[in-house]
Design a protein around this motif. Sequence first.
Motif, PDB file in Angstrom:
ATOM      1  N   MET A 202       0.897  -1.489  -0.098  1.00  0.00           N
ATOM      2  CA  MET A 202       0.134   0.066   0.015  1.00  0.00           C
ATOM      3  C   MET A 202       0.810   1.396  -0.042  1.00  0.00           C
ATOM      4  SD  MET A 202      -2.752  -1.523   2.764  1.00  0.00           S
ATOM      5  CE  MET A 202      -3.525   0.300   3.121  1.00  0.00           C
ATOM      6  N   LYS A 203       1.798   1.375   0.823  1.00  0.00           N
ATOM      7  CA  LYS A 203       2.658   2.383   0.835  1.00  0.00           C
ATOM      8  C   LYS A 203       3.737   2.442  -0.684  1.00  0.00           C
ATOM      9  CE  LYS A 203       5.851   1.783   4.266  1.00  0.00           C
ATOM     10  NZ  LYS A 203       6.757   2.196   5.036  1.00  0.00           N
ATOM     11  N   PHE A 204       3.876   1.445  -1.063  1.00  0.00           N
ATOM     12  CA  PHE A 204       4.521   1.584  -2.359  1.00  0.00           C
ATOM     13  C   PHE A 204       3.974   1.969  -3.401  1.00  0.00           C
ATOM     14  CE2 PHE A 204       5.975  -0.478  -6.439  1.00  0.00           C
ATOM     15  CZ  PHE A 204       7.420  -0.241  -6.579  1.00  0.00           C
ATOM     16  N   ASN A 205       2.636   1.674  -3.758  1.00  0.00           N
ATOM     17  CA  ASN A 205       1.537   1.953  -4.472  1.00  0.00           C
ATOM     18  C   ASN A 205       0.845   3.602  -4.148  1.00  0.00           C
ATOM     19  OD1 ASN A 205       1.335  -0.014  -6.779  1.00  0.00           O
ATOM     20  ND2 ASN A 205       1.347  -1.073  -4.934  1.00  0.00           N
ATOM     21  N   LYS A 206       1.267   3.958  -3.038  1.00  0.00           N
ATOM     22  CA  LYS A 206       0.802   5.360  -2.647  1.00  0.00           C
ATOM     23  C   LYS A 206      -0.807   5.456  -2.596  1.00  0.00           C
ATOM     24  CE  LYS A 206       4.856   7.919  -4.242  1.00  0.00           C
ATOM     25  NZ  LYS A 206       5.791   6.746  -4.465  1.00  0.00           N
ATOM     26  N   PHE A 207      -1.199   4.507  -1.851  1.00  0.00           N
ATOM     27  CA  PHE A 207      -2.753   4.430  -1.308  1.00  0.00           C
ATOM     28  C   PHE A 207      -2.895   5.594  -0.603  1.00  0.00           C
ATOM     29  CE2 PHE A 207      -4.323  -0.241  -1.552  1.00  0.00           C
ATOM     30  CZ  PHE A 207      -3.466  -0.662  -2.730  1.00  0.00           C
ATOM     31  N   SER A 208      -4.076   6.390  -0.992  1.00  0.00           N
ATOM     32  CA  SER A 208      -4.347   7.726  -0.301  1.00  0.00           C
ATOM     33  C   SER A 208      -5.430   7.702   0.629  1.00  0.00           C
ATOM     34  CB  SER A 208      -5.021   8.850  -1.494  1.00  0.00           C
ATOM     35  OG  SER A 208      -6.255   7.924  -1.976  1.00  0.00           O
ATOM     36  N   LEU A 209      -5.204   6.255   1.595  1.00  0.00           N
ATOM     37  CA  LEU A 209      -5.982   6.105   2.569  1.00  0.00           C
ATOM     38  C   LEU A 209      -5.413   6.858   3.807  1.00  0.00           C
ATOM     39  CD1 LEU A 209      -6.373   2.384   1.862  1.00  0.00           C
ATOM     40  CD2 LEU A 209      -8.368   4.012   1.989  1.00  0.00           C
ATOM     41  N   PRO A 210      -6.296   7.002   4.948  1.00  0.00           N
ATOM     42  CA  PRO A 210      -5.646   7.789   6.155  1.00  0.00           C
ATOM     43  C   PRO A 210      -4.974   6.719   6.780  1.00  0.00           C
ATOM     44  CG  PRO A 210      -8.053   7.052   6.453  1.00  0.00           C
ATOM     45  CD  PRO A 210      -7.713   6.764   4.916  1.00  0.00           C
ATOM     46  N   PRO A 211      -4.048   7.418   7.983  1.00  0.00           N
ATOM     47  CA  PRO A 211      -3.247   6.491   8.303  1.00  0.00           C
ATOM     48  C   PRO A 211      -3.999   5.417   9.286  1.00  0.00           C
ATOM     49  CG  PRO A 211      -2.777   8.850   9.162  1.00  0.00           C
ATOM     50  CD  PRO A 211      -3.893   8.645   8.226  1.00  0.00           C
ATOM     51  N   GLU A 212      -5.161   5.609   9.848  1.00  0.00           N
ATOM     52  CA  GLU A 212      -5.822   4.442  10.490  1.00  0.00           C
ATOM     53  C   GLU A 212      -5.866   3.065   9.565  1.00  0.00           C
ATOM     54  OE1 GLU A 212      -7.280   8.352  12.157  1.00  0.00           O
ATOM     55  OE2 GLU A 212      -6.822   7.591  10.330  1.00  0.00           O
ATOM     56  N   ALA A 213      -5.996   3.303   8.415  1.00  0.00           N
ATOM     57  CA  ALA A 213      -6.113   2.202   7.297  1.00  0.00           C
ATOM     58  C   ALA A 213      -4.914   1.458   7.307  1.00  0.00           C
ATOM     59  CB  ALA A 213      -6.495   2.782   5.964  1.00  0.00           C
ATOM     60  N   LYS A 308     -11.234   5.837  -5.883  1.00  0.00           N
ATOM     61  CA  LYS A 308     -10.931   6.931  -5.227  1.00  0.00           C
ATOM     62  C   LYS A 308      -9.715   6.781  -4.275  1.00  0.00           C
ATOM     63  CE  LYS A 308     -13.009   9.583  -1.120  1.00  0.00           C
ATOM     64  NZ  LYS A 308     -14.202   9.747  -0.261  1.00  0.00           N
ATOM     65  N   TYR A 309      -9.118   5.689  -3.806  1.00  0.00           N
ATOM     66  CA  TYR A 309      -8.104   5.754  -3.104  1.00  0.00           C
ATOM     67  C   TYR A 309      -6.968   4.776  -3.575  1.00  0.00           C
ATOM     68  CZ  TYR A 309     -11.200   7.260   0.802  1.00  0.00           C
ATOM     69  OH  TYR A 309     -12.148   7.740   1.435  1.00  0.00           O
ATOM     70  N   CYS A 310      -7.121   3.969  -4.595  1.00  0.00           N
ATOM     71  CA  CYS A 310      -5.977   3.091  -4.982  1.00  0.00           C
ATOM     72  C   CYS A 310      -6.351   2.599  -6.294  1.00  0.00           C
ATOM     73  CB  CYS A 310      -5.715   1.990  -4.170  1.00  0.00           C
ATOM     74  SG  CYS A 310      -6.954   0.964  -3.470  1.00  0.00           S
ATOM     75  N   PRO A 311      -6.528   3.475  -7.280  1.00  0.00           N
ATOM     76  CA  PRO A 311      -7.003   3.154  -8.701  1.00  0.00           C
ATOM     77  C   PRO A 311      -5.830   2.643  -9.600  1.00  0.00           C
ATOM     78  CG  PRO A 311      -6.277   5.714  -8.629  1.00  0.00           C
ATOM     79  CD  PRO A 311      -6.120   5.114  -7.236  1.00  0.00           C
ATOM     80  N   GLY A 312      -6.390   1.950 -10.560  1.00  0.00           N
ATOM     81  CA  GLY A 312      -5.462   1.502 -11.643  1.00  0.00           C
ATOM     82  C   GLY A 312      -4.860   0.172 -11.426  1.00  0.00           C
ATOM     83  N   VAL A 313      -3.873  -0.427 -12.211  1.00  0.00           N
ATOM     84  CA  VAL A 313      -3.221  -1.417 -12.226  1.00  0.00           C
ATOM     85  C   VAL A 313      -1.993  -1.155 -11.161  1.00  0.00           C
ATOM     86  CG1 VAL A 313      -1.790  -3.258 -13.326  1.00  0.00           C
ATOM     87  CG2 VAL A 313      -3.955  -2.355 -14.659  1.00  0.00           C
ATOM     88  N   LEU A 314      -1.900  -2.048 -10.148  1.00  0.00           N
ATOM     89  CA  LEU A 314      -0.946  -1.673  -8.946  1.00  0.00           C
ATOM     90  C   LEU A 314       0.231  -2.714  -9.019  1.00  0.00           C
ATOM     91  CD1 LEU A 314      -3.721  -1.352  -6.254  1.00  0.00           C
ATOM     92  CD2 LEU A 314      -2.480   0.338  -7.746  1.00  0.00           C
ATOM     93  N   SER A 315       1.225  -2.466  -8.499  1.00  0.00           N
ATOM     94  CA  SER A 315       2.288  -3.363  -8.404  1.00  0.00           C
ATOM     95  C   SER A 315       2.401  -4.331  -7.047  1.00  0.00           C
ATOM     96  CB  SER A 315       3.527  -2.649  -8.387  1.00  0.00           C
ATOM     97  OG  SER A 315       4.037  -1.827  -9.438  1.00  0.00           O
ATOM     98  N   TRP A 316       2.521  -5.716  -7.305  1.00  0.00           N
ATOM     99  CA  TRP A 316       2.272  -6.425  -6.364  1.00  0.00           C
ATOM    100  C   TRP A 316       3.534  -7.176  -6.030  1.00  0.00           C
ATOM    101  CZ3 TRP A 316      -2.511  -6.895  -3.313  1.00  0.00           C
ATOM    102  CH2 TRP A 316      -3.581  -6.164  -4.104  1.00  0.00           C
TER     103      TRP A 316
END
Length: 316
Positions: A202-213, A308-316
Motif C-alpha cells: 500500500m505504501k509502495f503504490n501510494k494508496f491515499s487512505l488515512p493512517p488508520e487504514a 478513489k483511494y487506489c486506482p488502476g493497475v498496481l504493483s504487487w
Amino acid sequence: MKVAVGPDPSLVYRPDVDPEVAKDKGRFRNFTSGPLLDRVFATYKQMHTQQTVDFVRKKHTQFGGFSYKKMTVLEAVDMLDGLVDESDPDVDFPNSFHAFQTAEGIRKAHPDKDWFHLVGLLHDLGKVLVLAGEPQWAVVGDTFPVGCRPQASVVFCDSTFQDNPDLQDPRYSTELGMYRPHCGLENVLMCWGHDEYMYQMMKFNKFSLPPEAFYVVRFHSFYPWHTGGDYRQLCSEQDLAMLPWVQEFKYGHPRGGLVGRDEGWRGWGLPHKALSLPCCSKFDLYTKSSELPDVDTLRPYYQGLIDKYCPGVLSW
C-alpha cells in the motif's frame, strides 16, 4: 485450480480469545482432534524458528520491489478465490466472499467511513504471497516483532522459540532487543507475512487512505499487542492512539472488556476519548457465514472506493 493452504493457525488456536467471542466459537473452526492441533503447533513452530531479523530483511528485499505481478485490487480479490481452504470445516466458499462480508459489516456499522469499508476488502489480500510460492508459516498466523524477545501472549510462546537463533544473540534476546523504548511501531521490524507485505504494498503504490487504514492492515494479526496487551514498551503515543481502530476492526469494540472502564484504558495508556468508538458487530473474526453477499451487486460500490483511494493497475 484451487490451492489448499490448510487452516490459518491464527483462527484455529488462540488461547487469549475474547470470552464473548468464545461463547460463539463452537460454531467456527471447531477443531478438537489432536492431529489438527498438532499441525497448527507445527506451523507455529516453523514460524517461530525461522522468522528472524535476517529472514525478514531478506523477504523485504525479495518482495520490496513489488515485481511479482501487475493487477488491480479486484483482480487480487478474485485471485484469492484460488485459496479456498479445503480443510475448513465451517465453509467452502471463496476468500472473496469473506472479503466482501468483512467490508459490508464495516459499512453497516460505519456508513460515513468509506475508507474503512475498503480496508475490509483489502486486509487479507497479502495472502497472494501463497500463490507466489511462500509457505503458509510465512504468510498467515499471529504476528510479532523480530529483533527482541517474544512476549508472553505470543501463541505457543513457551514451546516454539527454542530453536530461533536470534534468541541466542544478545542483540535480539532482551525485552527491548535492538529497539529503543517507545521507538514507535513504525520503527519495528515485524515478522514477515500477509499483513506486513500488504502494508508495504500500500505504501509502495501510494494508496491515499488515512493512517488508520495502514495501521489496521499492518497490525490486524498482531494479537500480542491489540489483544494480549504486550509490547507496550515499543509503542509511541501515536500507536496507542491508533490501537482502538485495530481493535474496532477485529472485535467491533476496544479489546478486553474495557469499554466504560476508565481504569482499564489508563492501564493501556489510552485517552478516555478512545471510548468514543462505537461497539458493533465483529468484522474480521468469525464473520464467515453461509449467507453469502451478492458480490456482483457490491462490486460497483467497491470499485468506486478503489478508484478513489487506489486506482488502476498496481504493483504487487
